[in-house]
Design an enzyme around this catalytic site. Structure first.
Site, PDB file in Angstrom:
ATOM      1  N   LYS A 852       0.825  -1.217   0.000  1.00 59.79           N
ATOM      2  CA  LYS A 852       0.000   0.000   0.000  1.00 59.79           C
ATOM      3  C   LYS A 852       0.852   1.256   0.000  1.00 59.79           C
ATOM      4  CE  LYS A 852      -4.008  -2.010   2.369  1.00 59.79           C
ATOM      5  NZ  LYS A 852      -4.852  -1.941   3.580  1.00 59.79           N
ATOM      6  N   LYS A 869      -7.894 -10.223   7.598  1.00 57.87           N
ATOM      7  CA  LYS A 869      -8.230  -8.850   7.994  1.00 57.87           C
ATOM      8  C   LYS A 869      -8.871  -8.841   9.380  1.00 57.87           C
ATOM      9  CE  LYS A 869     -10.940  -4.817   6.509  1.00 57.87           C
ATOM     10  NZ  LYS A 869      -9.922  -3.819   6.837  1.00 57.87           N
ATOM     11  N   ASP A 917       7.583  23.679  14.924  1.00 58.43           N
ATOM     12  CA  ASP A 917       6.411  24.480  14.565  1.00 58.43           C
ATOM     13  C   ASP A 917       5.407  23.596  13.861  1.00 58.43           C
ATOM     14  OD1 ASP A 917       4.786  26.674  14.289  1.00 58.43           O
ATOM     15  OD2 ASP A 917       5.734  27.392  12.456  1.00 58.43           O
ATOM     16  N   ASP A1255       7.176  27.997   6.820  1.00 64.42           N
ATOM     17  CA  ASP A1255       7.086  27.154   8.010  1.00 64.42           C
ATOM     18  C   ASP A1255       8.438  27.052   8.714  1.00 64.42           C
ATOM     19  OD1 ASP A1255       4.394  26.685   7.846  1.00 64.42           O
ATOM     20  OD2 ASP A1255       4.577  24.791   6.776  1.00 64.42           O
TER      21      ASP A1255
END
EC number: 3.1.21.1
Length: 1300
Positions: A852, A869, A917, A1255
């Site tokens: 995945k 599963k 941050d 950022d």
């Protein structure tokens, strides 16, 4: 070497290790044969019923005890006096007086309750399991209730009758420890603290103010309209409700019918403390229906209503009274609409129908429906017939949402109120109010929990005086917004008609067809109806005054408005639990993780491990071939491991854990050495007995019964310690602990000796037991044996074990036992979870499966075993929860922060600052700076991994969020993001921890309040507070798996770099090496010059714009550079920054994000060039600028609003430092202020030692605030409290002076 090398073993902490249990041999077969799981499953179900029964007893006790409580009239009168004064003046001293008045009454009630005999048994085993030959309080009460014919349980109750209740309670005889947690919770019901679920809070904080308001209304009504109430008729109709046993005003004890005057005597509030008294009082106000009578017997409110209509005077409605809140735990206390867990489709449709039928049938005190009541209220409000000074809006997100909805600008109402209040408080100092004025302004604006509509109206009127006509924000538009509420009711009514057909379709019990894809349309119809009702409640919420908050403000309210409004609001508020229950039902997972406790017929199972207690606790631990096992002895065979059995069955196979503990030395030593049966053996001298009798060996201890406490004597203390040492050496078991005590003369208190005893009073040894014996007792059903298991014990396990496995193994490691760090604790628990879904192979063994993770270079994986599963839910499971203590011998962490600060003061030159941050383009971004503020490292935490494989968690989480958001809106099954979040965060925390040790770093976060953390970014990315908490807990006990077991950072010597976590509120601004600095001015600040935009240009009107631009020192075109310059001094705009004088330039380009009508109003980005925009604007208005001279006068001489609107817009563009492009990762910072070399900072061209994007700039400046703190720590004088508060002006001065 790390400066934190010695920060190990600082304090102890507890952890609960959780494992699966795998039954061995015939264990499972024997358990099922004895029905042990079924017994415990029944006990788990009975426990839920038993709690209901105990709550019934609490109801009885509360009713009984409160009937005899008497609050003195003086205290009530004092409360009343302060209460009404506080309504007129929000004075701080009055607030203190009011708190004192409340606390005094609460204390009086609390002391009376706690002195009662029945209260003493409420929370101990005697409630259920009395002494031999006696009946417990609970059993006795149930029997008395049965004998008196009292029906305790309603027809729809889980409990059939009192006989069933008696059987359930009797079944818990010997099992009272089950209720330990429940009893702790119920203690809150009797607390005198500010806990809304306390009966004392209900009396003093909730009902006493209501009673006083009603009393004041009654007295005013008698004065204004005495003929409004038919006193004699009420006395006749409601004689039962007006009958009381005690007149507290006169202290007369005589059952009689009270007059209304007596009902409202303040002393007689004592009659309305319990539920029966409250019911009487509320009936007197609201009237009642009587079976067989056609008309309702009127209460006070009906008479007021009728009289108001007769004389056509609506002002009398303000005298209508409020009912008191029902008492805590009373049958009627919970909301009238009780919603249990929904088990099937039938529950869903039945519950919904009940809710809407109840809403339709509900009548207010005025005998009107909710729709009619709210329509009339908001019509009156729209026409401004009500007193707007006594109606309030909640001053929170509801207000900004309203501002956005009505004025298309979230800040309009807040800005208008701030300007209005500032003008009222500091009319002569608008730009620069004094500190005292600022505090008063803040108290009446952002700190005010409520704002009156009158304040908002006046504020908007003042606000509009300086705005163009087309920019007006009229108060009437707000009122019109609420006048449309009746239309919402009409829409709900239309959708409700569809509910009838849906109800028929899904009325069969036991079915869950609504969970199927075929029911999608019906689910949507249900959701639409509930959404509409929920939205109605949200629209009304802004008017709702929280009961607890009202106590803090004592608001002067329009009593009639709130009387009927709150009735409607509380009834509609039942939509919240209904909505949540139905949504959770529709979106439920196919499996259940519910489990119940296992006891194996033993109420003290695994309560402790001591060898002497093995027969009582029946739980034993074993080791075999590096695997660990839990054995549970059959209760009837609890001596199969006594000394005789061990001796006869020694051999290879299992090692049995032999656990010895000397707990609570301060109690255990005197208990043993002075017990009647042992005192001769230990033979204390007359002198020792004297010392004990008068407790001269302790500073605060108690003497023996009949003796006086004498002063502490150090010599007596040391004599007593020598006696203890001699006695321990005689004790048959304790002498084998191998105690190594200090020299007696070194002890300065008995507590020091006790600590030494406890630190050495723990011992684990091992006994060999043959495998054949274990197999034999398992096969015979005498022992239930389980392997203690997690994935690290699997044959397929790869990689390093998890920390819980390391901790567990350390418990039994000889290196730990030589000097104990890890201690095994009692109070372990076993649980059982039943299979909830069928086992189905998802991927057969040896078949390739696509990975995945798109970042994984290995595109397929092949496994040797089948993949299933949710496999863990396809099987019945046993679980084992075992508490341990880490750093067993260490003391507390009282001055932990001080120790850290002292270390940092000494090593300041070696310390780095690691700042983190929360970004808009990054889940988290870090910057590492040295002691001079130089960036050493900076990077995003979006991508985590190693050279072999990195994972972009930002993209993965964003994709899941998008799916979850869509699923949440449509009530589809929601993908689980929790495990991915926690996996991501654990990796981030690990990376941070490595940086901390490698660079001797402190960690700095922004101090954001919780609301800001939740609201700044998308909810699903709100991992930041979780990150902080996980980091704190990681640094509580930091183990690096690669480090050697007994070296620093290894399992035995873990770093401890943060204080134990309680709550963020209690933590303050520091916990160990983690510091919190003020939020703000971190990402939108020039990293070279320190410039921040505090101008905030905003076009409102021509006159205001002229005034604004006139404050600039100079506005001109720079001929050499080819851009415009705006020079100004912040002092002219209010003293907001350390450095006053700045020149901003229209250099470069900016990115503007906007809703593009050509792209279906989706977000889009355009690039603009401020210089070109200004050139065009000035040319259009024939303003010459090419000469390079100041053009301020020409600008201020303009009078066209379009000119100033555009000029303001361009100036905002110039000031915009952060620039991002929609749908891309582009997010750069550009400064409008040139450095000393004439260069403008642009993160796209920044060198590696400067912030690389916006950022990164945020993280960098958080780090600079951390650097400020480090400087304070370094220079802090010994004994002086460290100041961790950073003011904006201090911060501006620091960053603006760094490069000058």
């Amino acid at each position: 070497m790390s400066i934190y090398q010695e920060f190990v073993n600082k304090y102890s902490l507890s952890k609960t290790l959780r494992f699966e249990l795998i039954p061995q041999g015939k264990t499972l077969e024997n358990i099922k044969a004895r029905g042990l799981i079924l017994d415990d499953e029944k006990r788990a179900k009975d426990y839920k019923k038993a709690k209901q029964i105990i709550d019934k007893y609490h109801q009885f006790f509360i009713e009984e005890i409160l009937s005899s409580v008497c609050i003195s009239e003086d205290l009530l009168q004092n409360y009343s006096d302060v209460y009404f004064k506080l309504k007129k003046s929000d004075d701080d001293n009055l607030q203190k007086d009011f708190k004192s008045a409340k606390d005094t009454i609460k204390k009086q009630i609390s002391e009376y309750i706690k002195d009662s005999e029945k209260f003493k048994n409420l929370f101990n085993q005697n409630l259920i399991d009395a002494k031999k030959g006696q009946e417990s309080d609970l059993i006795l009460w149930l029997k008395q209730s049965k004998d008196n014919g009292i029906e305790l349980f309603k027809a729809n109750s889980d409990i059939t009758d009192i006989d069933e209740a008696l059987e359930i309670i009797k079944s818990f005889k010997g099992w009272t420890t089950y209720f330990k947690g429940f009893h702790e919770n119920r203690k809150n019901v009797y607390s005198s603290n500010d806990i809304p679920t306390s009966i004392i809070y209900r009396i003093v904080d909730d009902n006493l103010p209501k009673f006083l308001e009603n009393k004041a209304k009654y007295e005013s009504l008698k004065d204004k309209a005495p003929e409004a109430i038919n006193y004699e008729q009420i006395k006749k109709d409601l004689a039962e409700e007006l009958t009381f046993d005690i007149d507290y005003k006169t202290s007369e004890v005589n059952q009689r019918v009270f007059s209304l005057d007596e009902v409202f005597e303040i002393a007689n509030f004592n009659n309305y403390l319990n539920q029966s008294g409250i019911t009487k009082f509320n009936t007197i106000i609201g009237g009642k229906f009587v079976n067989g009578e056609n008309t309702k017997r009127k209460g006070i409110n009906e008479y007021i209503n009728l009289y108001s209509q007769q004389i056509n005077d609506k002002t009398l409605k303000k005298y209508k009274m409020s009912v008191l809140f029902k008492q805590i735990l009373s049958d009627t206390e919970s909301k009238s609409f009780v919603i249990d867990k929904l088990e099937d489709d039938s529950d869903v449709v039945t519950t919904m129908q009940s809710f809407y039928e109840q809403i339709a049938a509900f009548k207010t005190v005025e005998e009107k429906s909710i729709k009619e009541t709210l329509s009339l209220l908001f019509d009156d409000l729209k026409a401004q017939k009500l007193d707007l000074s006594k109606i309030y809006f909640k001053n929170d997100k509801s207000l900004t949402d309203l501002s956005q909805q009505v004025f298309d600008d979230y800040s309009v109402i807040g800005t208008a109120v701030l300007e209005y209040i500032t003008q009222q408080i500091a009319p002569k100092n608008l730009d620069n109010p004094s500190k005292k004025e600022q505090e008063l302004i803040a108290k009446k604006t952002e700190k005010a929990k409520y704002l009156s509509l009158e304040t908002i109206k006046l504020a908007l009127e003042e606000f509009n005086k300086h705005r163009d006509i087309d920019k007006q924000c009229r108060f009437e538009e707000i009122l019109a917004n609420f006048a449309a509420i009746p239309m919402i009711f009409d829409e709900i009514a239309q959708n409700k008609d569809n509910l009838a057909q849906i109800s028929i379709k899904y009325q069969n019990q036991g079915k869950k067809d609504l969970l199927q894809a075929s029911a999608e349309d019906d689910v949507k119809a249900i959701k639409d109806l509930l959404d509409q009702t929920n939205n109605l409640l949200h629209k009304l919420k802004i008017f709702h005054i929280s009961q607890s908050e009202d106590k803090a403000n004592i608001l002067d309210k329009d009593e009639h408005f709130y009387l009927v409004f709150e009735e409607c609001y509380f009834e509609l508020a039942n939509i919240v639990p209904l909505y949540n229950k139905i949504r959770n039902y529709i979106t439920q997972k196919p499996y259940s993780d519910e489990k119940f406790k296992l006891n194996f017929e033993n109420s003290t199972l695994a309560n402790g491990w001591d060898k002497n207690k093995e027969p009582d606790n029946t739980a034993i631990l074993f080791i075999k071939d590096d695997k660990y096992y839990l054995g549970v002895m059959n209760k009837k065979n609890n001596k199969i491991f006594d000394d005789k059995a061990i001796k006869e069955n020694k051999g290879e196979g299992y090692k049995k854990i032999v656990y010895k503990l000397l707990p609570g030395a301060n109690k255990m030593l005197p208990k043993v050495f002075f017990s009647a049966k042992s005192i001769k053996f230990y033979n204390p001298s007359e002198d020792i007995l004297r010392i004990r009798n008068h407790s001269t060996h302790t500073k605060n201890g108690s003497p023996q019964k009949g003796y006086e406490k004498f002063e502490f004597n150090i010599e007596d203390c040391r004599k007593f310690i020598d006696f203890y040492k001699q006695s321990i050496s005689k004790h048959p078991e304790w002498k084998d602990f191998g105690f190594r005590f200090s020299d007696t003369q070194r002890y300065n208190s008995i507590d020091e000796f006790y600590r030494e005893v406890e630190n050495q009073g723990y011992k684990l040894t091992f006994e060999n037991i043959s495998e054949s014996y274990i197999d034999s007792v398992v096969n015979q059903g005498k022992l239930y044996l389980f392997q203690i298991y997690n994935k690290d014990f699997s044959a397929y396990s790869k990689g390093r074990p998890n920390l819980h496995t390391l901790y567990w193994k350390a418990l039994f490691d000889e290196r730990n036992l030589q000097d104990v760090v890890y201690k095994l604790n009692g109070e372990a628990e076993l649980f059982y979870r039943k299979q909830s879904i069928p086992k189905k192979i998802t991927h057969p063994a040896k078949e390739a499966i696509a990975n995945k993770n798109k970042d994984n270079p290995k595109k397929e994986s092949v496994f040797e075993y089948d993949l299933i599963k949710d496999k863990r839910f396809t099987e019945d499971k046993f679980f084992f929860h075992c508490p341990i203590t880490i750093n067993f011998k260490s003391s507390g962490a009282n001055k932990f922060n001080d120790e850290i600060n002292l270390l940092l003061k000494e090593k300041a030159n070696d310390v780095h600052i690691l700042s983190i941050d929360r970004g808009e383009r990054h889940l988290a971004y870090y910057t590492l700076v040295d002691g001079k503020g130089n960036i050493i490292k900076q990077d995003t935490f979006n991508i985590i991994g190693n050279d072999r494989m990195k994972t972009n968690y930002h993209d993965k989480l964003a994709a899941i969020e998008k799916d979850r958001d869509s699923a949440r809106k449509d009530w589809k099954k929601i993908n689980n993001i929790k495990e991915m979040k926690e996996g991501y965060l654990s990796q981030v925390v690990h990376e941070i921890a490595k940086l901390v040790i490698e660079y001797n770093a402190i960690v700095v976060f922004e101090d954001l309040n919780f609301g800001f953390k939740r609201g700044r970014f998308k909810v699903e990315k709100q991992v930041y507070q979780k990150l902080e908490k996980m980091l704190i807990e990681k640094l509580n006990y930091l183990v690096f798996k690669d480090n050697e077991f007994d070296k620093t950072g290894g399992v035995l010597r873990a770093y401890q770099l943060t204080a134990p976590f309680e709550t963020f509120k209690k933590m303050g601004k520091q916990t160990g090496i983690i510091y919190y600095v003020p939020a703000g001015f971190t990402s939108k600040i020039c990293p070279v010059t320190g410039f921040v935009n505090q101008l905030y240009p905003k076009y409102e009107s021509v006159s205001k714009s002229q005034e604004f631009f006139s404050k600039f020192d100079k506005i001109c075109y720079n001929l050499d550079k080819g851009y415009f310059e705006f020079s100004f001094d912040y002092k002219n705009f209010g003293d907001k920054a350390a450095k006053g004088k700045w020149t901003i330039a229209s250099f470069g380009s900016r990115l503007i994000n906007f809703r593009n009508s050509d792209k279906n109003h989706n977000w889009d980005t355009r690039e603009v060039y401020p210089t070109k925009e200004l050139e065009k604007l000035l040319k259009d208005y024939s303003i010459e600028y090419g000469h390079g001279e100041c053009i301020k006068a020409a600008i201020c001489g303009e009078s066209d609003k379009k000119f100033f609107a555009k000029l303001t817009s361009v100036l905002n563009t110039i000031l915009q430092m952060r620039n991002s492009k929609t749908g891309t990762e582009l997010d750069y910072l550009i400064s409008p202020v040139a450095d000393v070399n004439g260069n403008f900072f642009d993160s796209r061209q920044a060198p590696k030692n400067m912030p690389q994007d916006a950022d990164a700039n945020g993280a960098y400046h958080i780090g600079l605030k951390g650097l400020m703190l480090l400087g304070r720590i370094k220079n802090n004088q010994e004994g002086k409290k460290l100041n961790l508060v950073i003011k904006n002006e201090e911060y501006f001065e620091f960053v603006q002076n760094r490069n000058n």
